[in-house]
Design an enzyme around this catalytic site. Structure first.
Site, PDB file in Angstrom:
ATOM      1  N   SER A  77       0.801  -1.226   0.000  1.00 52.83           N
ATOM      2  CA  SER A  77       0.000   0.000   0.000  1.00 52.83           C
ATOM      3  C   SER A  77       0.833   1.276   0.000  1.00 52.83           C
ATOM      4  O   SER A  77       0.304   2.350  -0.259  1.00 52.83           O
ATOM      5  CB  SER A  77      -0.942   0.016   1.210  1.00 52.83           C
ATOM      6  OG  SER A  77      -0.204   0.125   2.419  1.00 52.83           O
ATOM      7  N   LYS A 147       0.914   4.732   6.868  1.00 52.89           N
ATOM      8  CA  LYS A 147       0.368   5.569   5.796  1.00 52.89           C
ATOM      9  C   LYS A 147       1.047   6.939   5.843  1.00 52.89           C
ATOM     10  O   LYS A 147       1.785   7.255   6.761  1.00 52.89           O
ATOM     11  CB  LYS A 147      -1.152   5.752   5.951  1.00 52.89           C
ATOM     12  CG  LYS A 147      -1.975   4.467   6.042  1.00 52.89           C
ATOM     13  CD  LYS A 147      -2.014   3.703   4.743  1.00 52.89           C
ATOM     14  CE  LYS A 147      -2.854   2.417   4.893  1.00 52.89           C
ATOM     15  NZ  LYS A 147      -2.738   1.555   3.697  1.00 52.89           N
TER      16      LYS A 147
END
Length: 293
Positions: A77, A147
Site C-alpha cells: 500500500s 500511511k
C-alpha cells in the site's frame, strides 16, 4: 684500598624503608603485619557475560519503548516509497515531548478499530515474541498500519474524480511519491472533509491498492485517525541494506499558503468569542434601562 671496597665516607646504600615492600617480595600470602597484599584476579569473562547480556536487553527495551522501534512492511500500500518486507525505524521519542504528526510524514499507527478486522496476523513463536518485546525484531502480532499524513486537525481535505487532492484549497503535487501510473483518488473520490482537532487524514502512496482513510468514512471519525493512536514517524528504511533510505516530507507539503486557510478560521473564532460578552453586556444594560423606565 682494595678495588670495590667502600670508605666510611661513602653514601649509604638505598634501603627500603619499613613501610615499603619491594615488588619482588609481594606474594599471595598474608604479610607479616597481618594485612593482605594479594592481587585480586579479574572476574572470568563467562561470569560477567550474563550481566552484560542483561544490561544489553534492558537498554534495548528502553530504546524500543522511548526512542525507536522497528516495523515490518506487510503490504504494497505504500509503494514505491516502501516495499513489502522493508524494515523501517520509527521515531517514538518526539511524541513524548508533545510533537504532533505533520502533513507529509509517514507514520505508523494502531488500528483505530475496524480497519484490519479481516486481516489475519501470523502467530509468532516464543523467540519472535521475546525479540519483538525488546525491540530487536519488528512487531509481529500487533495490528499496526503505515500511511502518509495528508491533512491534520483543522484542515479541510477533498479529492474529486480526475482531480488532485486538495488541502485547504491548495492542490498537492503528489507525482514525486505516489505509485507510478496511479491517479490521486479516481478509485475513491471523497470530501470535502473537515479533519477534527487531534486527528489526521491518511492515505497510502499506492493509491489504487490502499484501504486508507477514504475507505473508512462510515466508522467513527469519518476515516480520520486519532493522534493518540500514532506510534511515531517512520524516519528511515533500515533493511534490506540495498533499500536504505530516509523518508523526508515531500516539498509539496511545504508550499506557501497551505496553512493559510486553516489558520484563517482562528481569528474569526476568537473574534466571535470576544464579541459575545460585549453583546450580552449591551443587552443586559438595555434591559435594565427599559425596566427602570
Amino acid at each position: 684500598m682494595a678495588v670495590g671496597a667502600r670508605s666510611g665516607h661513602d653514601e649509604p646504600e638505598d634501603r627500603p624503608s619499613d613501610n615499603e615492600v619491594p615488588v619482588e617480595a609481594e606474594s599471595d600470602g598474608d604479610s607479616p603485619g597481618g594485612g593482605s597484599t594479594a592481587v585480586k584476579k579479574p572476574r572470568s569473562f563467562w561470569k560477567e557475560l550474563p550481566l552484560l547480556i542483561g544490561i544489553a536487553l534492558i537498554l534495548a527495551l528502553l530504546i524500543k519503548t522511548f526512542l525507536v522501534q522497528a516495523f515490518s512492511i506487510p503490504s504494497d500500500s505504500m509503494q514505491n516509497t516502501l516495499q513489502r518486507g522493508d524494515r523501517v525505524l520509527v521515531d517514538k521519542l518526539t511524541p513524548w515531548f508533545g510533537s504532533e504528526p505533520e502533513r507529509g510524514e509517514v507514520v505508523v499507527f494502531h488500528d483505530p478499530g475496524g480497519w484490519l478486522e479481516d486481516t489475519v496476523t501470523p502467530e509468532p513463536n516464543v523467540v519472535q515474541k521475546f525479540l519483538s518485546f525488546i525491540g530487536l525484531m519488528p512487531s509481529a502480532e500487533e495490528k499496526d498500519l503505515i500511511k502518509r499524513v495528508i491533512a491534520v486537525g483543522g484542515d479541510t481535505v477533498q479529492c474529486k474524480k480526475n482531480g488532485p487532492v486538495t488541502v485547504n484549497g491548495k492542490a498537492l503535487d503528489d507525482k514525486s511519491f505516489i505509485f507510478e501510473g496511479n491517479s490521486a483518488c479516481d478509485d475513491e473520490p471523497f470530501g470535502p472533509i473537515h479533519v477534527p482537532e487531534g486527528r489526521i487524514w491518511v492515505m497510502g502512496d499506492h493509491r489504487q491498492n490502499s484501504l486508507d482513510s477514504r475507505y473508512h468514512q462510515e466508522l467513527p471519525g469519518q476515516g480520520t485517525v486519532s493522534t493518540d493512536e500514532v506510534v511515531g514517524r517512520a524516519v528511515v528504511v533500515a533493511w534490506p541494506v540495498n533499500r536504505w533510505a530516509t523518508l523526508p516530507v515531500p516539498s509539496t507539503f511545504d508550499q506557501p499558503g497551505l496553512n493559510a486557510a486553516a489558520s484563517a478560521a482562528v481569528p474569526g473564532a476568537l473574534g466571535v468569542a470576544g464579541a459575545l460578552p460585549l453583546v450580552f453586556w449591551r443587552r443586559r444594560r438595555l434591559t435594565r434601562g427599559h425596566t427602570a423606565g
